[in-house]
Design a protein around this motif. Sequence first.
Motif, short mmCIF file in Angstrom:
data_model
loop_
_atom_site.label_atom_id
_atom_site.label_comp_id
_atom_site.label_asym_id
_atom_site.label_seq_id
_atom_site.Cartn_x
_atom_site.Cartn_y
_atom_site.Cartn_z
N UNK A 1 5.99 -1.30 9.44
CA UNK A 1 6.05 0.53 9.62
C UNK A 1 6.16 1.09 9.48
N UNK B 1 0.65 5.75 0.96
CA UNK B 1 0.23 6.68 1.56
C UNK B 1 0.69 7.88 1.53
N UNK C 1 3.60 0.68 2.86
CA UNK C 1 3.59 -0.02 3.79
C UNK C 1 3.64 -1.33 3.12
N UNK D 1 4.99 7.05 1.58
CA UNK D 1 4.90 6.33 2.85
C UNK D 1 4.30 4.85 2.17
N UNK E 1 0.99 -1.02 0.02
CA UNK E 1 0.15 -0.04 0.58
C UNK E 1 1.08 1.22 -0.41
N UNK F 1 -4.88 4.66 3.13
CA UNK F 1 -4.10 3.97 2.37
C UNK F 1 -3.97 3.56 1.12
#
Lengths: 116, 115
Positions: free
Chosen positions: B107, B38, B90, B88, B36, B44
Amino acid sequence: DAGVTQSPTHLIKTRGQQVTLRCSPISGHKSVSWYQQVLGQGPQFIFQYYEKEERGRGNFPDRFSARQFPNYSSELNVNALLLGDSALYLCASSLPPGTGLTGELFFGEGSRLTVL
Amino acid sequence: AQSVAQPEDQVNVAEGNPLTVKCTYSVSGNPYLFWYVQYPNRGLQFLLKYITGDNLVKGSYGFEAEFNKSQTSFHLKKPSALVSDSALYFCAVRDMGRGGFKTIFGAGTRLFVKA
């Protein structure tokens, strides 16, 4: 089609208060999950609901509760707020297991809670 | 218990260069793995998934991921990075429970693409 919608987008509470966050899933999605994302961390699983029943619960205290309504929308309630509850609360909808699909999550924009 | 690990907090690449964001997993049974992305102050977005089949999975925005069972890895890759890929990322794994499921996230790795 509308995506996952969450309300409110931002809110500020003080310690000890209670908060209710709301989520409407994508049309046709019957499963709703809630996640807490603290700044700088990955989302942490709180609850999953399917057909109005709780199907999974993460490692959160009983101050956290949720429910799912007949139209598959959902509410997350947090009582006796603590400073550490400040986070982005994410709702995600998905098609449940057994539908033949893999159930990737579709997220809303989140509700950012600040506890003072 | 299922888990994923993202060993890098941050990855820096120059625009036009290939990028790799690393993920390792620990699962019992067959892994259901996801990536995912973000963007700032957003929820997300699903990029891609591995369930079964080809080890190279293609997803959105030109991203792909390579599943490696022997190394228990699921690295995210893109042949040519764009500044707009800065976000970001994930890695996640599906954990099936009794009557339901949950997705466990790493994380996160912050990707910076420099022009």
